[in-house]
Design a protein around this motif. Structure first.
Motif, PDB file in Angstrom:
ATOM      1  N   GLU A 180       0.704  -1.072   0.181  1.00 17.35           N
ATOM      2  CA  GLU A 180       0.282   0.004  -0.076  1.00 17.35           C
ATOM      3  C   GLU A 180       0.656   1.353   0.079  1.00 17.35           C
ATOM      4  O   GLU A 180       0.580   2.487  -0.777  1.00 17.35           O
ATOM      5  CB  GLU A 180      -0.611  -0.426   1.167  1.00 17.35           C
ATOM      6  CG  GLU A 180      -2.273   1.435   1.520  1.00 17.35           C
ATOM      7  CD  GLU A 180      -2.404   1.065   2.391  1.00 17.35           C
ATOM      8  OE1 GLU A 180      -3.908   2.118   2.382  1.00 17.35           O
ATOM      9  OE2 GLU A 180      -2.619   0.266   3.264  1.00 17.35           O
ATOM     10  N   ALA A 181       1.663   1.253   0.436  1.00 16.53           N
ATOM     11  CA  ALA A 181       2.748   2.031   0.750  1.00 16.53           C
ATOM     12  C   ALA A 181       3.484   2.573  -0.639  1.00 16.53           C
ATOM     13  O   ALA A 181       4.422   4.054  -1.325  1.00 16.53           O
ATOM     14  CB  ALA A 181       4.225   2.459   1.853  1.00 16.53           C
ATOM     15  N   PHE A 182       3.779   1.940  -1.529  1.00 14.80           N
ATOM     16  CA  PHE A 182       4.635   2.126  -2.563  1.00 14.80           C
ATOM     17  C   PHE A 182       3.217   2.208  -3.206  1.00 14.80           C
ATOM     18  O   PHE A 182       3.718   3.416  -4.151  1.00 14.80           O
ATOM     19  CB  PHE A 182       4.819   0.378  -2.827  1.00 14.80           C
ATOM     20  CG  PHE A 182       5.511  -0.171  -4.934  1.00 14.80           C
ATOM     21  CD1 PHE A 182       5.676   1.186  -4.795  1.00 14.80           C
ATOM     22  CD2 PHE A 182       4.467  -0.645  -5.274  1.00 14.80           C
ATOM     23  CE1 PHE A 182       6.236   1.250  -6.758  1.00 14.80           C
ATOM     24  CE2 PHE A 182       4.312  -0.724  -6.715  1.00 14.80           C
ATOM     25  CZ  PHE A 182       5.526  -0.029  -7.238  1.00 14.80           C
ATOM     26  N   ASP A 183       2.681   1.202  -3.890  1.00 16.53           N
ATOM     27  CA  ASP A 183       1.036   2.348  -4.464  1.00 16.53           C
ATOM     28  C   ASP A 183       0.582   3.426  -4.273  1.00 16.53           C
ATOM     29  O   ASP A 183       0.325   4.095  -5.210  1.00 16.53           O
ATOM     30  CB  ASP A 183      -0.195   0.776  -3.954  1.00 16.53           C
ATOM     31  CG  ASP A 183      -0.866   1.223  -5.290  1.00 16.53           C
ATOM     32  OD1 ASP A 183      -0.992   2.399  -6.609  1.00 16.53           O
ATOM     33  OD2 ASP A 183      -2.248   0.552  -5.184  1.00 16.53           O
ATOM     34  N   MET A 184       0.601   4.389  -3.214  1.00 18.50           N
ATOM     35  CA  MET A 184      -0.125   5.047  -2.719  1.00 18.50           C
ATOM     36  C   MET A 184       1.674   7.076  -2.641  1.00 18.50           C
ATOM     37  O   MET A 184       1.230   7.875  -3.188  1.00 18.50           O
ATOM     38  CB  MET A 184      -1.035   5.177  -1.281  1.00 18.50           C
ATOM     39  CG  MET A 184      -1.923   4.771  -0.814  1.00 18.50           C
ATOM     40  SD  MET A 184      -3.220   5.155  -2.266  1.00 18.50           S
ATOM     41  CE  MET A 184      -3.389   4.105  -3.540  1.00 18.50           C
ATOM     42  N   TYR A 185       2.417   5.797  -2.359  1.00 16.87           N
ATOM     43  CA  TYR A 185       3.668   7.161  -1.967  1.00 16.87           C
ATOM     44  C   TYR A 185       4.864   7.157  -3.289  1.00 16.87           C
ATOM     45  O   TYR A 185       5.624   7.430  -3.280  1.00 16.87           O
ATOM     46  CB  TYR A 185       3.904   7.113  -0.900  1.00 16.87           C
ATOM     47  CG  TYR A 185       3.026   7.876  -0.129  1.00 16.87           C
ATOM     48  CD1 TYR A 185       3.126   9.081   0.386  1.00 16.87           C
ATOM     49  CD2 TYR A 185       2.276   6.397   1.103  1.00 16.87           C
ATOM     50  CE1 TYR A 185       1.898   9.597   1.453  1.00 16.87           C
ATOM     51  CE2 TYR A 185       1.345   7.459   1.825  1.00 16.87           C
ATOM     52  CZ  TYR A 185       1.337   9.000   2.240  1.00 16.87           C
ATOM     53  OH  TYR A 185       0.552   9.138   2.829  1.00 16.87           O
ATOM     54  N   GLY A 186       4.603   5.149  -3.869  1.00 19.27           N
ATOM     55  CA  GLY A 186       6.177   4.947  -4.501  1.00 19.27           C
ATOM     56  C   GLY A 186       6.918   4.653  -3.820  1.00 19.27           C
ATOM     57  O   GLY A 186       8.151   4.928  -4.309  1.00 19.27           O
ATOM     58  N   ILE A 187       6.908   4.372  -2.719  1.00 14.04           N
ATOM     59  CA  ILE A 187       8.040   4.316  -1.567  1.00 14.04           C
ATOM     60  C   ILE A 187       8.627   2.994  -1.618  1.00 14.04           C
ATOM     61  O   ILE A 187       8.167   2.118  -2.085  1.00 14.04           O
ATOM     62  CB  ILE A 187       7.771   4.157  -0.230  1.00 14.04           C
ATOM     63  CG1 ILE A 187       7.824   6.010   0.824  1.00 14.04           C
ATOM     64  CG2 ILE A 187       8.954   3.353   0.539  1.00 14.04           C
ATOM     65  CD1 ILE A 187       6.640   5.715   1.269  1.00 14.04           C
ATOM     66  N   LEU A 188       9.537   2.540  -1.938  1.00 10.96           N
ATOM     67  CA  LEU A 188      10.319   1.280  -2.213  1.00 10.96           C
ATOM     68  C   LEU A 188      11.021  -0.020  -0.768  1.00 10.96           C
ATOM     69  O   LEU A 188      11.784   0.677  -0.200  1.00 10.96           O
ATOM     70  CB  LEU A 188      11.797   1.068  -3.333  1.00 10.96           C
ATOM     71  CG  LEU A 188      11.372   1.666  -4.437  1.00 10.96           C
ATOM     72  CD1 LEU A 188      12.277   2.637  -4.948  1.00 10.96           C
ATOM     73  CD2 LEU A 188      10.388   1.432  -5.250  1.00 10.96           C
ATOM     74  N   PHE A 189      10.686  -0.892  -1.242  1.00 11.25           N
ATOM     75  CA  PHE A 189      11.204  -2.112  -0.336  1.00 11.25           C
ATOM     76  C   PHE A 189      11.972  -3.048  -0.601  1.00 11.25           C
ATOM     77  O   PHE A 189      11.521  -3.532  -1.453  1.00 11.25           O
ATOM     78  CB  PHE A 189       9.836  -2.672   0.908  1.00 11.25           C
ATOM     79  CG  PHE A 189       9.304  -1.294   1.117  1.00 11.25           C
ATOM     80  CD1 PHE A 189       8.971  -1.045   2.265  1.00 11.25           C
ATOM     81  CD2 PHE A 189       8.401  -0.229   0.414  1.00 11.25           C
ATOM     82  CE1 PHE A 189       8.523  -0.487   3.708  1.00 11.25           C
ATOM     83  CE2 PHE A 189       7.413   0.556   1.768  1.00 11.25           C
ATOM     84  CZ  PHE A 189       6.742   0.947   2.682  1.00 11.25           C
ATOM     85  N   SER A 190      13.124  -3.128   0.018  1.00  9.94           N
ATOM     86  CA  SER A 190      13.862  -4.023  -0.906  1.00  9.94           C
ATOM     87  C   SER A 190      13.897  -5.317  -0.143  1.00  9.94           C
ATOM     88  O   SER A 190      12.881  -5.166   0.500  1.00  9.94           O
ATOM     89  CB  SER A 190      15.275  -4.076  -0.153  1.00  9.94           C
ATOM     90  OG  SER A 190      15.819  -3.054   0.962  1.00  9.94           O
ATOM     91  N   ASN A 191      13.568  -6.558  -1.058  1.00  3.97           N
ATOM     92  CA  ASN A 191      13.687  -8.324  -0.484  1.00  3.97           C
ATOM     93  C   ASN A 191      12.306  -8.298  -0.283  1.00  3.97           C
ATOM     94  O   ASN A 191      11.546  -9.054   0.111  1.00  3.97           O
ATOM     95  CB  ASN A 191      14.316  -8.181   0.745  1.00  3.97           C
ATOM     96  CG  ASN A 191      16.101  -8.433   0.507  1.00  3.97           C
ATOM     97  OD1 ASN A 191      15.898  -8.359  -0.631  1.00  3.97           O
ATOM     98  ND2 ASN A 191      16.342  -7.792   0.936  1.00  3.97           N
ATOM     99  N   HIS A 192      11.329  -7.175  -0.898  1.00  6.97           N
ATOM    100  CA  HIS A 192       9.858  -6.810  -0.549  1.00  6.97           C
ATOM    101  C   HIS A 192       9.517  -8.972  -1.427  1.00  6.97           C
ATOM    102  O   HIS A 192      10.136  -8.881  -2.792  1.00  6.97           O
ATOM    103  CB  HIS A 192       9.395  -6.181  -0.866  1.00  6.97           C
ATOM    104  CG  HIS A 192       7.632  -6.977  -0.396  1.00  6.97           C
ATOM    105  ND1 HIS A 192       6.882  -7.305  -1.438  1.00  6.97           N
ATOM    106  CD2 HIS A 192       7.114  -6.116   0.321  1.00  6.97           C
ATOM    107  CE1 HIS A 192       5.704  -7.233  -0.669  1.00  6.97           C
ATOM    108  NE2 HIS A 192       5.802  -6.537   0.418  1.00  6.97           N
TER     109      HIS A 192
END
Length: 199
Positions: free
Chosen positions: A115-127
């Protein structure tokens, strides 16, 4: 309660000296500012340490500060049901630097991070599966960023002639509306008003 949280904050800062930038107790919650590359290790420590016991992940959310160099904050909310404590962990990042995923620590973080990626474009490594969650796969932009236009870029509608969903650029029918702020019953002539005037 606040003294217990301050003691807990001191214990965490002493145990993870290289990871904690600052700590404060506010509104009944302990808040930790953590270096982004240490996020997963700090959250693992908070879950496993016998003085912490933060076994429940409540939420992960994003915050956008476009005027900052690192414009995003990733905020984690954890709960220790055994000790009845809440903690907030804040991490700063930018548009290009990924934050370590904590799906391996709390499996329920999967959809929060998506959701954070979708709404803000925040990237998470190793997801394990970082893709859009709430918007369509062809959606352009990130709707909760402060610089995202209020009308969006495209609109989606079903076209009965083509029998499919179509994407079209947003068309505004008018630039603004002109309100006269009068009562809807004043200045209008309704059927039957002519009878009232003749009497």
């Amino acid at each position: 309660m606040s003294q217990a949280l301050e003691d807990l904050g001191a214990h965490i800062a002493a145990s993870m000296t290289n990871a904690i930038a600052s700590q404060a107790v506010s509104l009944g919650e302990l808040t930790l500012d953590v270096r982004a590359d240490q996020a997963a290790s700090v959250i693992t420590f908070l879950r496993d340490d016998p003085r912490c016991k933060f076994t429940t992940l409540i939420d992960i959310c994003g915050v956008d500060y476009p005027e900052r160099e690192k414009r995003f904050e990733v905020v984690y909310h954890l709960l220790s049901m055994q000790l009845n404590h809440r903690i907030r962990i804040k991490i700063e990042t930018d548009e290009d630097t990924p934050v370590p995923s904590i799906v391996g620590v709390y499996p329920c973080a999967d959809w929060f991070e998506r959701e954070a990626f979708d709404m803000y474009g925040i990237l998470f490594s190793n997801h394990p599966d970082l893709r859009r969650l709430l918007t369509d796969y062809n959606f352009e932009g990130f709707p909760l960023r402060k610089d995202f236009p209020l009308t969006g870029h495209v609109e989606v509608r079903y076209d009965p002639e083509q029998q499919r969903v179509v994407y079209e650029p947003v068309k505004l029918q008018q630039a603004f509306r002109n309100f006269d702020f009068l009562s809807p019953w004043e200045g209008m002539t309704l059927p039957g008003d002519e009878k009232a005037k003749s009497e």
